[in-house]
Design a protein around this motif. Sequence first.
Motif, PDB file in Angstrom:
ATOM      1  N   ALA A  43       7.345 -67.906  47.658  1.00  0.00           N
ATOM      2  CA  ALA A  43       6.717 -66.630  49.046  1.00  0.00           C
ATOM      3  C   ALA A  43       6.974 -65.651  48.037  1.00  0.00           C
ATOM      4  CB  ALA A  43       7.199 -67.015  50.088  1.00  0.00           C
ATOM      5  N   ALA A  44       7.878 -65.171  47.297  1.00  0.00           N
ATOM      6  CA  ALA A  44       8.570 -63.776  46.958  1.00  0.00           C
ATOM      7  C   ALA A  44       7.763 -63.353  45.308  1.00  0.00           C
ATOM      8  CB  ALA A  44       9.843 -63.704  47.073  1.00  0.00           C
ATOM      9  N   ILE A  45       7.694 -64.632  44.378  1.00  0.00           N
ATOM     10  CA  ILE A  45       6.274 -64.693  43.066  1.00  0.00           C
ATOM     11  C   ILE A  45       5.196 -64.350  43.847  1.00  0.00           C
ATOM     12  CG2 ILE A  45       5.476 -66.571  41.765  1.00  0.00           C
ATOM     13  CD1 ILE A  45       8.641 -67.752  41.372  1.00  0.00           C
ATOM     14  N   LEU A  46       4.920 -64.980  44.812  1.00  0.00           N
ATOM     15  CA  LEU A  46       2.943 -64.766  45.168  1.00  0.00           C
ATOM     16  C   LEU A  46       2.876 -63.066  46.040  1.00  0.00           C
ATOM     17  CD1 LEU A  46       0.075 -65.692  46.193  1.00  0.00           C
ATOM     18  CD2 LEU A  46       1.133 -66.713  48.115  1.00  0.00           C
ATOM     19  N   ALA A  47       3.857 -62.834  46.463  1.00  0.00           N
ATOM     20  CA  ALA A  47       3.949 -61.315  46.751  1.00  0.00           C
ATOM     21  C   ALA A  47       3.519 -60.704  45.644  1.00  0.00           C
ATOM     22  CB  ALA A  47       4.805 -60.942  48.021  1.00  0.00           C
ATOM     23  N   ALA A  48       4.513 -61.146  44.757  1.00  0.00           N
ATOM     24  CA  ALA A  48       4.618 -59.281  43.380  1.00  0.00           C
ATOM     25  C   ALA A  48       3.343 -59.854  43.084  1.00  0.00           C
ATOM     26  CB  ALA A  48       5.569 -59.979  42.854  1.00  0.00           C
ATOM     27  N   ALA A  49       2.506 -60.674  43.433  1.00  0.00           N
ATOM     28  CA  ALA A  49       1.297 -61.480  42.090  1.00  0.00           C
ATOM     29  C   ALA A  49       0.246 -60.360  42.696  1.00  0.00           C
ATOM     30  CB  ALA A  49       1.305 -62.818  42.043  1.00  0.00           C
ATOM     31  N   ILE A  50      -0.032 -60.668  44.267  1.00  0.00           N
ATOM     32  CA  ILE A  50      -0.771 -60.649  45.172  1.00  0.00           C
ATOM     33  C   ILE A  50      -0.430 -58.349  44.583  1.00  0.00           C
ATOM     34  CG2 ILE A  50      -1.453 -59.471  47.704  1.00  0.00           C
ATOM     35  CD1 ILE A  50      -0.521 -62.494  48.005  1.00  0.00           C
ATOM     36  N   ASP A  51       0.476 -57.980  45.124  1.00  0.00           N
ATOM     37  CA  ASP A  51       0.862 -56.362  44.585  1.00  0.00           C
ATOM     38  C   ASP A  51       0.687 -56.247  43.632  1.00  0.00           C
ATOM     39  OD1 ASP A  51       2.239 -54.130  46.470  1.00  0.00           O
ATOM     40  OD2 ASP A  51       3.255 -54.655  45.199  1.00  0.00           O
ATOM     41  N   GLU A  52       0.704 -56.730  42.747  1.00  0.00           N
ATOM     42  CA  GLU A  52       0.473 -56.113  41.336  1.00  0.00           C
ATOM     43  C   GLU A  52      -1.381 -55.728  40.781  1.00  0.00           C
ATOM     44  OE1 GLU A  52      -0.187 -58.337  37.134  1.00  0.00           O
ATOM     45  OE2 GLU A  52       1.557 -58.596  38.231  1.00  0.00           O
ATOM     46  N   ILE A  53      -2.082 -57.097  41.500  1.00  0.00           N
ATOM     47  CA  ILE A  53      -3.627 -57.517  41.455  1.00  0.00           C
ATOM     48  C   ILE A  53      -4.586 -56.187  42.698  1.00  0.00           C
ATOM     49  CG2 ILE A  53      -5.918 -58.793  41.565  1.00  0.00           C
ATOM     50  CD1 ILE A  53      -2.984 -59.307  39.637  1.00  0.00           C
ATOM     51  N   ALA A  54      -3.439 -55.954  43.563  1.00  0.00           N
ATOM     52  CA  ALA A  54      -4.078 -54.716  44.731  1.00  0.00           C
ATOM     53  C   ALA A  54      -3.963 -53.618  43.959  1.00  0.00           C
ATOM     54  CB  ALA A  54      -3.613 -55.315  46.095  1.00  0.00           C
ATOM     55  N   ALA A  55      -2.796 -52.705  42.760  1.00  0.00           N
ATOM     56  CA  ALA A  55      -2.714 -52.330  42.701  1.00  0.00           C
ATOM     57  C   ALA A  55      -3.877 -52.001  41.591  1.00  0.00           C
ATOM     58  CB  ALA A  55      -1.266 -51.649  42.409  1.00  0.00           C
ATOM     59  N   ASP A  56      -4.610 -52.870  39.886  1.00  0.00           N
ATOM     60  CA  ASP A  56      -4.995 -52.801  39.505  1.00  0.00           C
ATOM     61  C   ASP A  56      -6.252 -52.151  39.833  1.00  0.00           C
ATOM     62  OD1 ASP A  56      -3.348 -53.123  37.534  1.00  0.00           O
ATOM     63  OD2 ASP A  56      -4.022 -55.564  37.615  1.00  0.00           O
ATOM     64  N   HIS A  57      -6.589 -52.222  41.296  1.00  0.00           N
ATOM     65  CA  HIS A  57      -8.188 -52.048  41.253  1.00  0.00           C
ATOM     66  C   HIS A  57      -7.897 -51.154  43.115  1.00  0.00           C
ATOM     67  CE1 HIS A  57      -9.790 -56.120  44.351  1.00  0.00           C
ATOM     68  NE2 HIS A  57      -8.321 -55.915  44.167  1.00  0.00           N
ATOM     69  N   ARG A  58      -6.954 -50.607  43.703  1.00  0.00           N
ATOM     70  CA  ARG A  58      -7.064 -50.351  44.585  1.00  0.00           C
ATOM     71  C   ARG A  58      -7.422 -48.380  44.588  1.00  0.00           C
ATOM     72  NH1 ARG A  58      -1.900 -50.042  45.962  1.00  0.00           N
ATOM     73  NH2 ARG A  58      -1.768 -51.423  47.613  1.00  0.00           N
ATOM     74  N   GLY A  59      -7.366 -48.173  43.418  1.00  0.00           N
ATOM     75  CA  GLY A  59      -8.048 -46.692  42.990  1.00  0.00           C
ATOM     76  C   GLY A  59      -9.713 -46.885  42.627  1.00  0.00           C
ATOM     77  N   THR A  60     -10.438 -48.101  42.407  1.00  0.00           N
ATOM     78  CA  THR A  60     -11.313 -48.146  42.706  1.00  0.00           C
ATOM     79  C   THR A  60     -12.196 -49.024  43.351  1.00  0.00           C
ATOM     80  OG1 THR A  60     -11.471 -50.066  40.863  1.00  0.00           O
ATOM     81  CG2 THR A  60     -11.094 -48.152  39.817  1.00  0.00           C
ATOM     82  N   CYS A  61     -11.802 -49.826  44.093  1.00  0.00           N
ATOM     83  CA  CYS A  61     -12.154 -50.696  45.407  1.00  0.00           C
ATOM     84  C   CYS A  61     -11.908 -50.487  46.453  1.00  0.00           C
ATOM     85  CB  CYS A  61     -12.306 -52.351  44.407  1.00  0.00           C
ATOM     86  SG  CYS A  61     -12.861 -52.064  42.835  1.00  0.00           S
ATOM     87  N   ASP A  62     -12.567 -51.159  47.870  1.00  0.00           N
ATOM     88  CA  ASP A  62     -12.116 -51.033  49.159  1.00  0.00           C
ATOM     89  C   ASP A  62     -11.353 -52.364  49.214  1.00  0.00           C
ATOM     90  OD1 ASP A  62     -11.986 -50.915  51.061  1.00  0.00           O
ATOM     91  OD2 ASP A  62     -14.212 -50.817  51.667  1.00  0.00           O
ATOM     92  N   ILE A  63      -9.947 -52.712  48.895  1.00  0.00           N
ATOM     93  CA  ILE A  63      -9.383 -53.994  48.565  1.00  0.00           C
ATOM     94  C   ILE A  63      -8.952 -53.972  50.315  1.00  0.00           C
ATOM     95  CG2 ILE A  63      -9.212 -53.440  46.405  1.00  0.00           C
ATOM     96  CD1 ILE A  63      -5.629 -52.818  47.439  1.00  0.00           C
TER      97      ILE A  63
END
Length: 256
Positions: A43-63
Amino acid sequence: MLLDGAGIPGTESVCSHGVAWYTHRLGGALLGRLSREDGRDLAAILAAAIDEIAADHRGTCDITNPSSPQATVVIVRAHRGRLDYLLLADSFLVLDQVSRGPQVITDEREVTTRRLCSASLDGVPMGTPEYDRIRESCVEALRARRNQPGGYWIAKDDPHAAEEAVTGSRPLHDLDSVALLSNGASRIVSPYGLTDWPGVLELLDANGPADIIRRVRQAEARTAGGPDARVPDDATVAHCTHLPRVEVGEPDARRI
Protein backbone atom coordinates in the motif's frame (compact mmCIF):
# COMPACT_ATOMS: atom_id res chain seq x y z
CA MET A 1 0.93 -6.78 -11.66
CA LEU A 2 -2.18 -5.83 -13.64
CA LEU A 3 -3.50 -2.31 -14.23
CA ASP A 4 -6.77 -1.57 -16.01
CA GLY A 5 -7.04 2.04 -17.12
CA ALA A 6 -10.33 3.88 -16.76
CA GLY A 7 -11.52 7.26 -17.94
CA ILE A 8 -14.35 9.12 -19.56
CA PRO A 9 -14.20 9.60 -23.37
CA GLY A 10 -14.11 13.17 -24.57
CA THR A 11 -12.46 14.65 -21.49
CA GLU A 12 -9.30 15.94 -23.15
CA SER A 13 -9.98 19.33 -21.57
CA VAL A 14 -9.64 17.70 -18.15
CA CYS A 15 -6.38 15.86 -18.90
CA SER A 16 -4.49 16.14 -22.16
CA HIS A 17 -2.44 13.01 -21.45
CA GLY A 18 -5.21 10.40 -21.38
CA VAL A 19 -5.81 7.05 -19.74
CA ALA A 20 -3.06 5.12 -21.57
CA TRP A 21 -0.43 7.64 -20.49
CA TYR A 22 -1.60 7.52 -16.89
CA THR A 23 -1.69 3.72 -16.75
CA HIS A 24 1.73 3.30 -18.36
CA ARG A 25 3.32 5.85 -16.08
CA LEU A 26 1.73 4.39 -12.95
CA GLY A 27 2.81 0.88 -13.96
CA GLY A 28 6.38 2.05 -14.51
CA ALA A 29 6.47 3.82 -11.16
CA LEU A 30 5.21 0.68 -9.43
CA LEU A 31 7.69 -1.61 -11.19
CA GLY A 32 10.55 0.69 -10.27
CA ARG A 33 9.66 0.52 -6.60
CA LEU A 34 8.87 -3.20 -6.57
CA SER A 35 12.21 -4.00 -8.23
CA ARG A 36 14.04 -2.81 -5.13
CA GLU A 37 12.83 -6.00 -3.39
CA ASP A 38 12.99 -4.33 0.01
CA GLY A 39 9.72 -5.81 1.28
CA ARG A 40 8.11 -2.39 1.70
CA ASP A 41 4.37 -2.44 2.37
CA LEU A 42 2.49 -2.70 -0.94
CA ALA A 43 0.00 0.00 0.00
CA ALA A 44 2.88 2.38 0.74
CA ILE A 45 4.44 1.54 -2.63
CA LEU A 46 1.17 2.24 -4.42
CA ALA A 47 0.63 5.49 -2.53
CA ALA A 48 4.09 6.75 -3.50
CA ALA A 49 3.51 5.81 -7.15
CA ILE A 50 0.12 7.57 -7.27
CA ASP A 51 1.66 10.66 -5.71
CA GLU A 52 4.53 10.64 -8.23
CA ILE A 53 2.25 10.48 -11.28
CA ALA A 54 -0.11 13.09 -9.82
CA ALA A 55 2.86 15.45 -9.48
CA ASP A 56 3.81 14.78 -13.13
CA HIS A 57 0.62 16.37 -14.47
CA ARG A 58 -0.90 18.38 -11.63
CA GLY A 59 0.39 21.60 -13.18
CA THR A 60 -1.16 20.98 -16.60
CA CYS A 61 -4.32 18.95 -15.92
CA ASP A 62 -7.37 19.07 -13.69
CA ILE A 63 -6.44 15.87 -11.86
CA THR A 64 -9.03 16.32 -9.09
CA ASN A 65 -11.85 16.23 -11.62
CA PRO A 66 -13.80 12.95 -11.21
CA SER A 67 -13.29 12.22 -14.92
CA SER A 68 -9.49 12.51 -14.92
CA PRO A 69 -7.52 9.33 -15.79
CA GLN A 70 -7.44 6.52 -13.26
CA ALA A 71 -6.71 2.79 -13.05
CA THR A 72 -7.55 -0.35 -11.13
CA VAL A 73 -4.52 -2.10 -9.62
CA VAL A 74 -3.63 -5.68 -8.73
CA ILE A 75 -0.15 -6.40 -7.38
CA VAL A 76 1.32 -9.74 -6.33
CA ARG A 77 4.83 -10.12 -4.92
CA ALA A 78 6.82 -13.14 -3.80
CA HIS A 79 8.90 -12.17 -0.78
CA ARG A 80 10.46 -14.27 1.98
CA GLY A 81 8.44 -17.37 1.15
CA ARG A 82 5.10 -15.57 0.97
CA LEU A 83 2.86 -14.12 -1.70
CA ASP A 84 1.80 -10.59 -0.79
CA TYR A 85 -1.12 -9.09 -2.71
CA LEU A 86 -3.00 -5.81 -3.14
CA LEU A 87 -6.19 -4.98 -5.04
CA LEU A 88 -7.70 -1.57 -5.62
CA ALA A 89 -11.02 -1.42 -7.52
CA ASP A 90 -12.75 -4.12 -9.49
CA SER A 91 -10.13 -6.50 -10.91
CA PHE A 92 -9.77 -10.11 -9.69
CA LEU A 93 -7.05 -12.22 -8.09
CA VAL A 94 -7.43 -16.01 -8.17
CA LEU A 95 -5.20 -18.03 -5.84
CA ASP A 96 -4.90 -21.65 -6.97
CA GLN A 97 -4.57 -23.36 -3.60
CA VAL A 98 -2.69 -26.65 -3.36
CA SER A 99 -5.15 -28.55 -1.16
CA ARG A 100 -8.39 -26.61 -1.72
CA GLY A 101 -10.28 -24.92 -4.52
CA PRO A 102 -9.44 -21.47 -5.83
CA GLN A 103 -9.69 -18.46 -3.56
CA VAL A 104 -11.12 -15.51 -5.49
CA ILE A 105 -10.32 -12.04 -4.18
CA THR A 106 -11.73 -8.77 -5.49
CA ASP A 107 -12.64 -5.29 -4.31
CA GLU A 108 -16.44 -5.27 -4.50
CA ARG A 109 -17.03 -1.65 -3.52
CA GLU A 110 -17.30 -0.23 -7.05
CA VAL A 111 -19.83 -2.89 -8.10
CA THR A 112 -21.83 -2.30 -4.93
CA THR A 113 -21.77 1.48 -5.39
CA ARG A 114 -22.77 1.16 -9.05
CA ARG A 115 -25.69 -1.09 -8.12
CA LEU A 116 -26.93 1.40 -5.54
CA CYS A 117 -26.62 4.33 -7.92
CA SER A 118 -28.48 2.46 -10.67
CA ALA A 119 -31.40 1.27 -8.53
CA SER A 120 -33.56 4.18 -9.68
CA LEU A 121 -33.44 2.81 -13.24
CA ASP A 122 -35.37 -0.33 -12.31
CA GLY A 123 -38.58 -0.52 -14.32
CA VAL A 124 -37.83 2.54 -16.46
CA PRO A 125 -38.09 1.70 -20.21
CA MET A 126 -34.78 1.97 -22.05
CA GLY A 127 -34.60 4.49 -24.88
CA THR A 128 -37.00 6.92 -23.25
CA PRO A 129 -36.12 10.51 -22.22
CA GLU A 130 -36.83 9.55 -18.61
CA TYR A 131 -34.36 6.67 -18.79
CA ASP A 132 -31.66 8.90 -20.27
CA ARG A 133 -32.26 11.58 -17.63
CA ILE A 134 -32.10 9.13 -14.72
CA ARG A 135 -29.09 7.34 -16.17
CA GLU A 136 -27.16 10.60 -16.42
CA SER A 137 -27.95 11.38 -12.78
CA CYS A 138 -26.77 7.85 -11.86
CA VAL A 139 -23.47 8.43 -13.66
CA GLU A 140 -22.94 11.70 -11.80
CA ALA A 141 -23.78 10.04 -8.48
CA LEU A 142 -21.25 7.28 -9.15
CA ARG A 143 -18.52 9.77 -10.00
CA ALA A 144 -19.26 11.71 -6.81
CA ARG A 145 -18.62 8.54 -4.75
CA ARG A 146 -15.23 7.83 -6.33
CA ASN A 147 -12.43 7.90 -3.75
CA GLN A 148 -14.89 8.90 -1.03
CA PRO A 149 -15.82 7.16 2.25
CA GLY A 150 -18.88 5.04 1.64
CA GLY A 151 -18.09 4.83 -2.07
CA TYR A 152 -15.24 3.09 -3.82
CA TRP A 153 -11.51 3.62 -4.31
CA ILE A 154 -9.26 3.63 -7.37
CA ALA A 155 -5.75 4.80 -8.29
CA LYS A 156 -6.12 8.38 -9.52
CA ASP A 157 -4.71 11.55 -7.93
CA ASP A 158 -5.07 10.86 -4.19
CA PRO A 159 -2.35 8.65 -2.66
CA HIS A 160 -4.58 8.03 0.37
CA ALA A 161 -6.69 5.74 -1.84
CA ALA A 162 -3.93 3.14 -1.46
CA GLU A 163 -4.73 2.88 2.25
CA GLU A 164 -8.17 1.54 1.26
CA ALA A 165 -6.81 -1.30 -0.89
CA VAL A 166 -7.62 -4.95 -0.20
CA THR A 167 -4.37 -6.57 0.96
CA GLY A 168 -3.19 -9.90 2.29
CA SER A 169 -0.43 -12.52 2.30
CA ARG A 170 -0.26 -16.28 1.82
CA PRO A 171 2.58 -18.82 2.17
CA LEU A 172 3.90 -19.63 -1.29
CA HIS A 173 3.93 -23.35 -0.56
CA ASP A 174 0.12 -23.20 -0.21
CA LEU A 175 -0.27 -22.15 -3.85
CA ASP A 176 0.15 -23.82 -7.23
CA SER A 177 -0.44 -20.73 -9.37
CA VAL A 178 -1.94 -17.25 -9.37
CA ALA A 179 -4.18 -15.57 -11.96
CA LEU A 180 -4.92 -11.86 -12.33
CA LEU A 181 -7.95 -10.78 -14.39
CA SER A 182 -9.37 -7.40 -15.30
CA ASN A 183 -13.10 -7.06 -14.78
CA GLY A 184 -13.58 -7.35 -18.54
CA ALA A 185 -11.95 -10.79 -18.53
CA SER A 186 -13.91 -11.87 -15.44
CA ARG A 187 -17.09 -11.69 -17.54
CA ILE A 188 -16.41 -15.29 -18.51
CA VAL A 189 -17.76 -16.19 -15.03
CA SER A 190 -20.25 -13.35 -14.53
CA PRO A 191 -22.41 -12.30 -16.25
CA TYR A 192 -21.85 -14.77 -19.09
CA GLY A 193 -21.61 -17.89 -16.94
CA LEU A 194 -19.40 -19.75 -19.43
CA THR A 195 -17.51 -21.42 -16.60
CA ASP A 196 -16.80 -21.10 -12.88
CA TRP A 197 -13.57 -20.10 -11.18
CA PRO A 198 -12.16 -23.65 -11.02
CA GLY A 199 -12.98 -23.82 -14.74
CA VAL A 200 -11.05 -20.60 -15.33
CA LEU A 201 -7.93 -22.21 -13.87
CA GLU A 202 -8.49 -25.31 -15.99
CA LEU A 203 -8.77 -23.21 -19.14
CA LEU A 204 -5.63 -21.30 -18.23
CA ASP A 205 -3.70 -24.52 -17.63
CA ALA A 206 -4.90 -26.01 -20.91
CA ASN A 207 -4.87 -23.08 -23.32
CA GLY A 208 -3.51 -19.98 -21.62
CA PRO A 209 -4.96 -16.48 -21.15
CA ALA A 210 -5.83 -15.97 -24.83
CA ASP A 211 -8.57 -18.61 -24.58
CA ILE A 212 -10.30 -16.72 -21.74
CA ILE A 213 -10.32 -13.52 -23.76
CA ARG A 214 -11.50 -15.29 -26.93
CA ARG A 215 -14.49 -16.79 -25.12
CA VAL A 216 -15.42 -13.44 -23.60
CA ARG A 217 -15.30 -11.73 -26.99
CA GLN A 218 -17.48 -14.46 -28.51
CA ALA A 219 -20.06 -13.99 -25.74
CA GLU A 220 -20.04 -10.21 -26.25
CA ALA A 221 -20.61 -10.73 -29.98
CA ARG A 222 -23.46 -13.19 -29.43
CA THR A 223 -25.36 -10.83 -27.15
CA ALA A 224 -24.73 -7.66 -29.19
CA GLY A 225 -27.94 -5.80 -29.89
CA GLY A 226 -29.94 -7.85 -27.39
CA PRO A 227 -31.33 -6.97 -23.97
CA ASP A 228 -28.26 -8.47 -22.27
CA ALA A 229 -25.75 -6.68 -24.50
CA ARG A 230 -22.70 -5.16 -22.82
CA VAL A 231 -20.19 -2.72 -24.20
CA PRO A 232 -16.94 -4.62 -24.86
CA ASP A 233 -14.45 -3.91 -22.10
CA ASP A 234 -10.69 -4.22 -21.90
CA ALA A 235 -9.87 -7.85 -21.08
CA THR A 236 -6.48 -8.74 -19.62
CA VAL A 237 -5.30 -11.94 -17.94
CA ALA A 238 -1.95 -12.77 -16.32
CA HIS A 239 -1.27 -16.36 -15.22
CA CYS A 240 1.69 -16.95 -12.89
CA THR A 241 2.54 -20.68 -12.94
CA HIS A 242 6.11 -20.81 -11.63
CA LEU A 243 5.97 -19.51 -8.09
CA PRO A 244 9.27 -19.38 -6.19
CA ARG A 245 9.27 -21.61 -3.15
CA VAL A 246 12.34 -20.26 -1.31
CA GLU A 247 13.97 -16.85 -1.44
CA VAL A 248 17.64 -16.93 -2.42
CA GLY A 249 19.87 -17.22 0.63
CA GLU A 250 17.09 -18.28 2.97
CA PRO A 251 16.41 -21.75 4.37
CA ASP A 252 13.33 -23.62 3.26
CA ALA A 253 11.05 -23.45 6.32
CA ARG A 254 9.40 -26.71 5.31
CA ARG A 255 12.68 -28.58 5.80
CA ILE A 256 13.55 -27.20 9.20
